[in-house]
Design a protein around this motif. Structure first.
Motif, PDB file in Angstrom:
ATOM      1  N   GLY A 156      22.851  37.046  43.049  1.00 15.30           N
ATOM      2  CA  GLY A 156      21.260  36.345  42.176  1.00 15.30           C
ATOM      3  C   GLY A 156      20.981  34.525  42.691  1.00 15.30           C
ATOM      4  O   GLY A 156      21.744  34.772  43.914  1.00 15.30           O
ATOM      5  N   LEU A 157      19.952  35.067  43.624  1.00 13.71           N
ATOM      6  CA  LEU A 157      18.681  34.881  44.209  1.00 13.71           C
ATOM      7  C   LEU A 157      17.771  33.699  43.365  1.00 13.71           C
ATOM      8  O   LEU A 157      16.410  33.143  44.260  1.00 13.71           O
ATOM      9  N   GLY A 158      17.930  33.365  42.118  1.00  9.44           N
ATOM     10  CA  GLY A 158      16.560  32.861  42.101  1.00  9.44           C
ATOM     11  C   GLY A 158      16.531  31.137  42.174  1.00  9.44           C
ATOM     12  O   GLY A 158      17.247  30.805  42.613  1.00  9.44           O
ATOM     13  N   ARG A 159      16.064  30.607  40.367  1.00  6.51           N
ATOM     14  CA  ARG A 159      16.438  28.960  40.739  1.00  6.51           C
ATOM     15  C   ARG A 159      17.876  28.223  41.054  1.00  6.51           C
ATOM     16  O   ARG A 159      17.681  27.372  41.682  1.00  6.51           O
ATOM     17  N   MET A 160      19.159  29.229  40.720  1.00  8.91           N
ATOM     18  CA  MET A 160      20.132  29.005  40.830  1.00  8.91           C
ATOM     19  C   MET A 160      20.933  29.339  41.712  1.00  8.91           C
ATOM     20  O   MET A 160      21.459  28.301  43.162  1.00  8.91           O
ATOM     21  N   GLY A 161      20.174  30.637  42.196  1.00  9.46           N
ATOM     22  CA  GLY A 161      21.399  31.629  43.465  1.00  9.46           C
ATOM     23  C   GLY A 161      20.721  30.653  44.673  1.00  9.46           C
ATOM     24  O   GLY A 161      21.810  30.178  45.790  1.00  9.46           O
ATOM     25  N   CYS A 164      22.340  39.543  47.282  1.00 10.59           N
ATOM     26  CA  CYS A 164      21.701  40.915  46.246  1.00 10.59           C
ATOM     27  C   CYS A 164      21.102  40.069  45.707  1.00 10.59           C
ATOM     28  O   CYS A 164      21.025  38.801  44.783  1.00 10.59           O
ATOM     29  N   SER A 165      19.276  40.711  45.420  1.00 10.62           N
ATOM     30  CA  SER A 165      18.842  40.074  44.087  1.00 10.62           C
ATOM     31  C   SER A 165      17.975  41.500  43.413  1.00 10.62           C
ATOM     32  O   SER A 165      17.994  41.876  44.519  1.00 10.62           O
ATOM     33  N   ILE A 166      17.830  41.475  42.348  1.00 11.54           N
ATOM     34  CA  ILE A 166      16.232  42.567  42.104  1.00 11.54           C
ATOM     35  C   ILE A 166      14.815  42.011  42.514  1.00 11.54           C
ATOM     36  O   ILE A 166      14.019  42.701  41.931  1.00 11.54           O
ATOM     37  N   THR A 181      11.188  39.802  47.114  1.00  8.20           N
ATOM     38  CA  THR A 181      10.834  37.744  47.729  1.00  8.20           C
ATOM     39  C   THR A 181      11.765  37.270  47.897  1.00  8.20           C
ATOM     40  O   THR A 181      11.898  36.200  48.851  1.00  8.20           O
ATOM     41  N   GLU A 182      12.984  37.077  46.942  1.00  7.62           N
ATOM     42  CA  GLU A 182      14.146  36.294  47.061  1.00  7.62           C
ATOM     43  C   GLU A 182      15.103  36.848  48.048  1.00  7.62           C
ATOM     44  O   GLU A 182      15.357  35.951  49.122  1.00  7.62           O
ATOM     45  N   LEU A 183      14.973  38.088  48.395  1.00  5.46           N
ATOM     46  CA  LEU A 183      15.609  38.849  49.704  1.00  5.46           C
ATOM     47  C   LEU A 183      15.620  38.511  50.461  1.00  5.46           C
ATOM     48  O   LEU A 183      15.510  37.568  52.016  1.00  5.46           O
ATOM     49  N   SER A 196      21.502  36.081  36.714  1.00  8.81           N
ATOM     50  CA  SER A 196      21.375  35.589  34.906  1.00  8.81           C
ATOM     51  C   SER A 196      22.118  36.639  33.728  1.00  8.81           C
ATOM     52  O   SER A 196      23.498  37.229  34.401  1.00  8.81           O
ATOM     53  N   THR A 197      22.521  35.619  33.130  1.00 10.14           N
ATOM     54  CA  THR A 197      23.610  35.389  32.004  1.00 10.14           C
ATOM     55  C   THR A 197      24.316  36.781  32.130  1.00 10.14           C
ATOM     56  O   THR A 197      25.023  37.317  31.585  1.00 10.14           O
ATOM     57  N   ASP A 198      23.132  37.337  31.528  1.00  9.37           N
ATOM     58  CA  ASP A 198      23.731  38.784  30.739  1.00  9.37           C
ATOM     59  C   ASP A 198      24.611  39.302  31.711  1.00  9.37           C
ATOM     60  O   ASP A 198      24.833  40.385  31.370  1.00  9.37           O
ATOM     61  N   MET A 199      24.703  38.987  32.520  1.00  9.20           N
ATOM     62  CA  MET A 199      25.006  39.971  34.186  1.00  9.20           C
ATOM     63  C   MET A 199      26.136  39.695  34.788  1.00  9.20           C
ATOM     64  O   MET A 199      27.378  40.321  35.285  1.00  9.20           O
ATOM     65  N   HIS A 200      26.443  37.967  34.087  1.00 13.98           N
ATOM     66  CA  HIS A 200      28.211  38.130  34.481  1.00 13.98           C
ATOM     67  C   HIS A 200      29.460  38.457  34.493  1.00 13.98           C
ATOM     68  O   HIS A 200      29.968  39.304  35.676  1.00 13.98           O
ATOM     69  N   ALA A 201      29.332  38.786  32.968  1.00 14.18           N
ATOM     70  CA  ALA A 201      30.111  39.969  32.640  1.00 14.18           C
ATOM     71  C   ALA A 201      30.412  41.131  33.765  1.00 14.18           C
ATOM     72  O   ALA A 201      31.293  41.288  34.637  1.00 14.18           O
ATOM     73  N   GLN A 235      10.237  32.862  28.272  1.00 18.48           N
ATOM     74  CA  GLN A 235      11.371  34.207  29.151  1.00 18.48           C
ATOM     75  C   GLN A 235      12.409  34.346  29.184  1.00 18.48           C
ATOM     76  O   GLN A 235      12.786  35.370  29.191  1.00 18.48           O
ATOM     77  N   TYR A 236      12.951  32.819  29.294  1.00 16.37           N
ATOM     78  CA  TYR A 236      14.148  32.565  30.326  1.00 16.37           C
ATOM     79  C   TYR A 236      15.175  33.636  28.908  1.00 16.37           C
ATOM     80  O   TYR A 236      16.484  33.251  29.449  1.00 16.37           O
ATOM     81  N   VAL A 237      15.072  32.822  27.271  1.00 15.37           N
ATOM     82  CA  VAL A 237      15.737  32.991  26.510  1.00 15.37           C
ATOM     83  C   VAL A 237      16.307  33.774  26.277  1.00 15.37           C
ATOM     84  O   VAL A 237      17.544  34.224  25.712  1.00 15.37           O
TER      85      VAL A 237
HETATM   86  N1  LIG Z   1      25.162  24.992  35.858  1.00 23.69           N
HETATM   87  C1  LIG Z   1      23.451  24.823  35.542  1.00 23.69           C
HETATM   88  O1  LIG Z   1      23.941  23.522  34.989  1.00 23.69           O
HETATM   89  C2  LIG Z   1      22.861  25.689  35.593  1.00 23.69           C
HETATM   90  C3  LIG Z   1      21.254  25.525  35.933  1.00 23.69           C
HETATM   91  C4  LIG Z   1      20.620  26.374  35.459  1.00 23.69           C
HETATM   92  C5  LIG Z   1      21.276  28.118  36.193  1.00 23.69           C
HETATM   93  N2  LIG Z   1      22.790  28.076  35.357  1.00 23.69           N
HETATM   94  C6  LIG Z   1      23.294  29.278  35.203  1.00 23.69           C
HETATM   95  O2  LIG Z   1      22.808  30.340  36.638  1.00 23.69           O
HETATM   96  C7  LIG Z   1      22.659  31.300  36.514  1.00 23.69           C
HETATM   97  C8  LIG Z   1      21.382  31.554  36.703  1.00 23.69           C
HETATM   98  O3  LIG Z   1      20.059  31.237  36.556  1.00 23.69           O
HETATM   99  P1  LIG Z   1      19.044  31.375  37.539  1.00 23.69           P
HETATM  100  O4  LIG Z   1      18.018  29.597  36.959  1.00 23.69           O
HETATM  101  O5  LIG Z   1      19.011  30.907  38.536  1.00 23.69           O
HETATM  102  O6  LIG Z   1      17.830  32.001  36.688  1.00 23.69           O
HETATM  103  P2  LIG Z   1      17.537  32.850  37.613  1.00 23.69           P
HETATM  104  O7  LIG Z   1      16.018  34.056  36.448  1.00 23.69           O
HETATM  105  O8  LIG Z   1      16.015  32.051  37.941  1.00 23.69           O
HETATM  106  O9  LIG Z   1      17.380  33.563  38.499  1.00 23.69           O
HETATM  107  C9  LIG Z   1      18.393  35.414  38.493  1.00 23.69           C
HETATM  108  C10 LIG Z   1      18.784  36.007  39.539  1.00 23.69           C
HETATM  109  O10 LIG Z   1      19.081  36.772  38.875  1.00 23.69           O
HETATM  110  C11 LIG Z   1      19.176  37.999  39.981  1.00 23.69           C
HETATM  111  N3  LIG Z   1      19.539  38.845  38.886  1.00 23.69           N
HETATM  112  C12 LIG Z   1      19.550  39.747  37.733  1.00 23.69           C
HETATM  113  N4  LIG Z   1      19.610  40.804  37.355  1.00 23.69           N
HETATM  114  C13 LIG Z   1      20.013  41.006  38.622  1.00 23.69           C
HETATM  115  C14 LIG Z   1      21.115  42.522  38.744  1.00 23.69           C
HETATM  116  N5  LIG Z   1      20.954  43.548  37.715  1.00 23.69           N
HETATM  117  N6  LIG Z   1      21.573  43.410  39.876  1.00 23.69           N
HETATM  118  C15 LIG Z   1      21.200  41.448  40.734  1.00 23.69           C
HETATM  119  N7  LIG Z   1      20.751  40.513  40.883  1.00 23.69           N
HETATM  120  C16 LIG Z   1      20.121  40.550  39.551  1.00 23.69           C
HETATM  121  C17 LIG Z   1      17.784  38.164  39.905  1.00 23.69           C
HETATM  122  O11 LIG Z   1      17.552  38.683  40.959  1.00 23.69           O
HETATM  123  C18 LIG Z   1      17.521  36.441  40.070  1.00 23.69           C
HETATM  124  O12 LIG Z   1      18.058  37.206  41.330  1.00 23.69           O
HETATM  125  C19 LIG Z   1      22.727  31.404  34.379  1.00 23.69           C
HETATM  126  O13 LIG Z   1      23.576  32.701  34.262  1.00 23.69           O
HETATM  127  C20 LIG Z   1      22.722  30.199  34.649  1.00 23.69           C
HETATM  128  O14 LIG Z   1      23.302  30.243  33.055  1.00 23.69           O
HETATM  129  C21 LIG Z   1      23.698  26.769  35.185  1.00 23.69           C
END
Ligand SMILES: NC(=O)c1ccc[n+]([C@@H]2O[C@H](COP(=O)([O-])OP(=O)(O)OC[C@H]3O[C@@H](n4cnc5c(N)ncnc54)[C@H](O)[C@@H]3O)[C@@H](O)[C@H]2O)c1
Length: 338
Positions: free
Chosen positions: A10-15, A35-37, A40-42, A75-80, A167-169
């Motif tokens: 996960g290398l999105g907003r938070m990663g 790792c990211s899907i 651009t993030e990679l 993303s949250t749906d992948m954590h577990a 979209q995030y929902v």
């Molecule tokens: N603690 C806080 O205040 C806070 C704030 C924002 C986000 N978060 C948490 O951080 C997490 C990520 O949020 P975000 O805003 O960065 O989301 P985002 O949508 O910007 O990024 C999601 C990342 O997950 C990666 N991903 C998704 N499915 C994948 C898979 N199957 N294999 C590999 N990579 C995969 C995507 O490539 C992307 O890099 C969320 O679970 C969110 O709850 C926490």
């Protein structure tokens, strides 16, 4: 100094923010794989952080790279799924909140983690690491406000990211799992008890698209705890002033207000609009230091063979409550959890 070999998924907003902290600010770590899907993030990881082991396939990363720990910031749906695979690969695992959005998925992670007692499995609730929240908790524990009986807590984002969040929902579990899970964790922490009943209300007052997605842009919940204390918890996606997140703990002998007002600094502006302070803009502006301290603590727990204070069971309880909030909101009735 022994350096831990660490990967991130996960290398999105938070990663991206985590990866920068790990790469630039935590000398005990070598961030060796990402790792990211999203290609651009990679490319960012390769170019900006010099990471040569980049993957779109998580299984492949776990198989191909020698690692000590993995940060799950997907993303949250992948954590577990990502936590369980990390544990089975022999790694210490840190995951962003929430653990999952169902009790069943949380319990599954707990069951797997129990088979790997020498590996850490940690879910980060960042506010516990914020110096002001920690200071307040120490005060409560020292009896400074007597017996705490009410927590008022809110998570409030600036309106400017609301449309992005529609979209995030689909992946976040909705406003209660995404926003209020923090406030739930804090209320449990300060009141020292589990939530018994919840009543949640709200709506999509400004952005009807949230209602279409089965969610809301503003919500409010009242909770009663097993020890008969109370919490009032709300969330908003539509604040004009900024990221207005704060908590209040009321006790029999005093009140603590943490982060209220959510001012950017101590400057007051006197101008044609009156007397005012500017608000912090984003959650990162408010909690940047806490994110660093939380990341550093996880790494030090591994290096020092220490257990973190926050357990997987804490994360499961937060999910159970957020699920009850969601059900109460959707079904329009009081939910009894226990
Ligand atoms: N603690 C806080 O205040 C806070 C704030 C924002 C986000 N978060 C948490 O951080 C997490 C990520 O949020 P975000 O805003 O960065 O989301 P985002 O949508 O910007 O990024 C999601 C990342 O997950 C990666 N991903 C998704 N499915 C994948 C898979 N199957 N294999 C590999 N990579 C995969 C995507 O490539 C992307 O890099 C969320 O679970 C969110 O709850 C926490």
């Amino acid at each position: 100094m022994k350096k831990l070999k660490v990967a991130i998924v996960g290398l999105g907003r938070m990663g991206e923010a985590y990866a920068k902290n790990l790469h630039y600010k935590i000398p005990q770590v070598d961030l060796v794989a990402a790792c990211s899907i999203n290609p651009t993030e990679l490319a960012f990881a390769e170019k900006e952080l010099g990471i040569t082991n980049t993957f779109s396939d998580y299984d492949r990363m776990l198989k191909d790279v020698a690692l000590d720990a993995v940060f799950v910031i997907s993303s949250t749906d992948m954590h577990a799924t990502h936590i369980i695979k990390g544990l089975k690969a022999g790694l210490h695992v840190f995951s962003e909140k929430p653990l999952a959005i169902t009790e069943e998925a949380c319990k599954k992670v707990e069951a797997v983690a129990a088979n790997y007692p020498n590996q850490l499995a940690v879910v980060g609730f960042v506010r516990r690491f914020d110096p002001s929240y920690k200071y307040a908790k120490d005060k409560v524990d020292a009896g400074a406000i007597g017996k705490p009986y009410l927590v008022r807590s809110q998570t409030v984002d600036k309106d400017t990211i609301a449309e992005w969040q529609i979209q995030y929902v689909t992946k976040s579990g909705g406003i209660f799992h995404d926003f209020n899970v923090h406030d739930i964790d804090l209320a449990r922490w300060f009141l020292g008890s589990e939530i018994k009943t919840v009543w949640s209300i709200g709506g999509a007052y400004k952005y009807p698209a949230f209602a279409t997605a089965g969610d809301a842009d503003n919500v409010m919940t009242t909770c009663v705890f097993e020890n008969n204390t109370m919490a009032v918890i709300n969330a908003s996606r539509t604040a004009m002033q900024g990221h207005d997140t704060y908590t209040e703990v009321v006790g029999t002998h005093g009140t603590l207000r943490i982060g209220r007002p959510a001012a950017m600094n101590r400057v007051e502006i006197y101008d044609q609009y009156g007397i005012r302070q500017e608000c912090v803009e984003t959650f990162w502006d408010r909690f940047e230091q806490a994110f660093f301290l939380m990341t550093e603590d996880f790494i030090n727990c591994i290096l020092e063979g220490r257990q973190p204070a926050l357990t997987l069971s804490d994360a499961t309880q937060a999910t159970i409550a957020a699920t009850a909030f969601t059900t109460s909101f959707k079904e329009g009735k009081l939910i009894t959890i226990r």
